[in-house]
Design a protein around this motif. Sequence first.
Motif, short mmCIF file in Angstrom:
data_model
loop_
_atom_site.label_atom_id
_atom_site.label_comp_id
_atom_site.label_asym_id
_atom_site.label_seq_id
_atom_site.Cartn_x
_atom_site.Cartn_y
_atom_site.Cartn_z
N HIS A 164 27.87 40.45 28.49
CA HIS A 164 27.17 40.54 29.78
C HIS A 164 27.85 39.74 30.89
O HIS A 164 27.28 39.55 31.97
CB HIS A 164 25.72 40.09 29.62
N LEU A 165 29.06 39.26 30.62
CA LEU A 165 29.86 38.55 31.62
C LEU A 165 30.96 39.49 32.09
O LEU A 165 31.79 39.95 31.28
CB LEU A 165 30.46 37.27 31.04
N PHE A 166 30.99 39.80 33.38
CA PHE A 166 31.91 40.79 33.92
C PHE A 166 32.94 40.10 34.83
O PHE A 166 32.57 39.35 35.74
CB PHE A 166 31.15 41.85 34.73
N ALA A 167 34.22 40.37 34.59
CA ALA A 167 35.28 39.79 35.41
C ALA A 167 35.22 40.35 36.82
O ALA A 167 34.88 41.52 37.03
CB ALA A 167 36.64 40.08 34.78
N GLY A 168 35.55 39.52 37.81
CA GLY A 168 35.54 39.97 39.20
C GLY A 168 36.43 39.11 40.07
O GLY A 168 37.13 38.23 39.58
N ASP A 169 36.39 39.38 41.37
CA ASP A 169 37.23 38.61 42.32
C ASP A 169 36.55 38.44 43.67
O ASP A 169 37.21 38.25 44.69
CB ASP A 169 38.59 39.29 42.48
N PHE A 170 35.22 38.53 43.70
CA PHE A 170 34.40 38.39 44.90
C PHE A 170 34.42 39.64 45.79
O PHE A 170 33.80 39.65 46.85
CB PHE A 170 34.81 37.18 45.76
N SER A 171 35.11 40.72 45.41
CA SER A 171 35.25 41.90 46.27
C SER A 171 34.22 42.97 45.91
O SER A 171 33.64 42.98 44.81
CB SER A 171 36.65 42.50 46.14
N ILE A 172 34.00 43.91 46.84
CA ILE A 172 33.13 45.05 46.59
C ILE A 172 33.63 45.86 45.39
O ILE A 172 32.85 46.30 44.54
CB ILE A 172 33.04 45.95 47.85
N GLU A 173 34.95 46.05 45.33
CA GLU A 173 35.53 46.84 44.25
C GLU A 173 35.26 46.20 42.89
O GLU A 173 35.00 46.92 41.90
CB GLU A 173 37.04 46.99 44.46
N ALA A 174 35.29 44.89 42.82
CA ALA A 174 35.01 44.21 41.56
C ALA A 174 33.57 44.44 41.12
O ALA A 174 33.28 44.63 39.93
CB ALA A 174 35.28 42.71 41.70
N GLY A 175 32.65 44.46 42.08
CA GLY A 175 31.26 44.75 41.76
C GLY A 175 31.09 46.16 41.23
O GLY A 175 30.34 46.40 40.28
N ALA A 176 31.81 47.11 41.82
CA ALA A 176 31.74 48.49 41.37
C ALA A 176 32.29 48.63 39.95
O ALA A 176 31.73 49.35 39.12
CB ALA A 176 32.51 49.40 42.33
N ARG A 177 33.40 47.92 39.67
CA ARG A 177 33.97 47.97 38.30
C ARG A 177 32.98 47.38 37.29
O ARG A 177 32.82 47.92 36.18
CB ARG A 177 35.28 47.19 38.26
N ALA A 178 32.31 46.30 37.68
CA ALA A 178 31.32 45.69 36.78
C ALA A 178 30.17 46.65 36.51
O ALA A 178 29.65 46.73 35.38
CB ALA A 178 30.80 44.40 37.38
N ALA A 179 29.77 47.41 37.52
CA ALA A 179 28.68 48.38 37.35
C ALA A 179 29.08 49.47 36.36
O ALA A 179 28.26 49.91 35.53
CB ALA A 179 28.32 49.00 38.70
N THR A 180 30.32 49.91 36.42
CA THR A 180 30.81 50.93 35.49
C THR A 180 30.74 50.43 34.05
O THR A 180 30.35 51.16 33.13
CB THR A 180 32.25 51.33 35.84
#
Length: 343
Positions: free
Chosen positions: A219-235
């Motif tokens: 349940h921990l999703f990698a990101g970089d503070f960007s909108i795109e990172a949030g979209a990848r986490a949603a997928t």
Amino acid sequence: MEIKAPRITDVARLAGVSTATVSRALSKPETVAESTRNAVLAAAEESGYRVNLSARNLRRQRTGTIVVLVPNLGNPFFSEILAGIELALAKAGFNMLVVDTRQVRTKPQLVSEYLHATRADGIIALDGSLPDEVLSAALSGIGAPPIIFACEWTASDRFPSVRADNVHGARLAIAHLLDLGHSRIGMVLGPADNVLTVARSEGADQELRARGLGFSAAHLFAGDFSIEAGARAATIWLGLPDRPSAVFCQSDQMAFGFISELAHNGVSTPADVSVVGFDDIDIACRFIPALTTVRQPRTALGVSAAEMLIRHVQASSTPAMALEKTVIDVELIARDSTRWVAG
């Protein structure tokens, strides 16, 4: 006929004071009586006299410029911080020069060029990823302008700084979700080596442990503070067999990407998943659904950073000043992206 520019002697004559008093009233207003200061200002206005800032800075061996290093000028998070910095700097008679540090990652010498007192009187860095080797001149303190970090800070934390209480903010976000009945909580992280990611992850872990819970690694999703990172986490969230019922995104931008990608796939926020962000940027209250988030007082943060730097510029720096740190309170703003769930 040549029209001569008004001089300080003209102001002195109109105000009925000496030129030395005019000079003090305009450069150090706190050193003269209020009535005298008002008389000088009125005379300056009447005569049309303007202070020659270039000449004044030359006499003081200053540039009159503060450089602000921003990691991404396209990120709306920084707008209010820059406004706060500009507000405080203008009041103190400084100009602001903004540099996007995305260039610095490929050309480190761009920062080094400003780490000399002939280029800038001081630096406010909003980018904690700047390596110490790039900042080595400032660390030496020899012929270098003072540096204040705002929002972010370096991993070594060897510079004065102004920051939001990121640990407490993350605890507020997790506590809000737990109080709404969520026990399976996910988190979209910032960059792995970023100090904000570390602080916000620490706060989230602290709050879960205090309630006898913890994060599942899935349940921990990698990101970089960007909108795109949030979209990848949603997928990724969509593909999980056991989805968390609530997700804490470590930035509003990632929360927007997460929510919108789920909406494209027929998943509703908060009916199917509650989402909390961090920052409270301007669009957070207008987003659909309006985003529950942790508010950083960004204008106050910018003002505080600028005022701290001005104190360093105008006074001899001491070791105690070099370690000065200010932590600003945050608050949770509950809106429509979270809801109560049963057990």
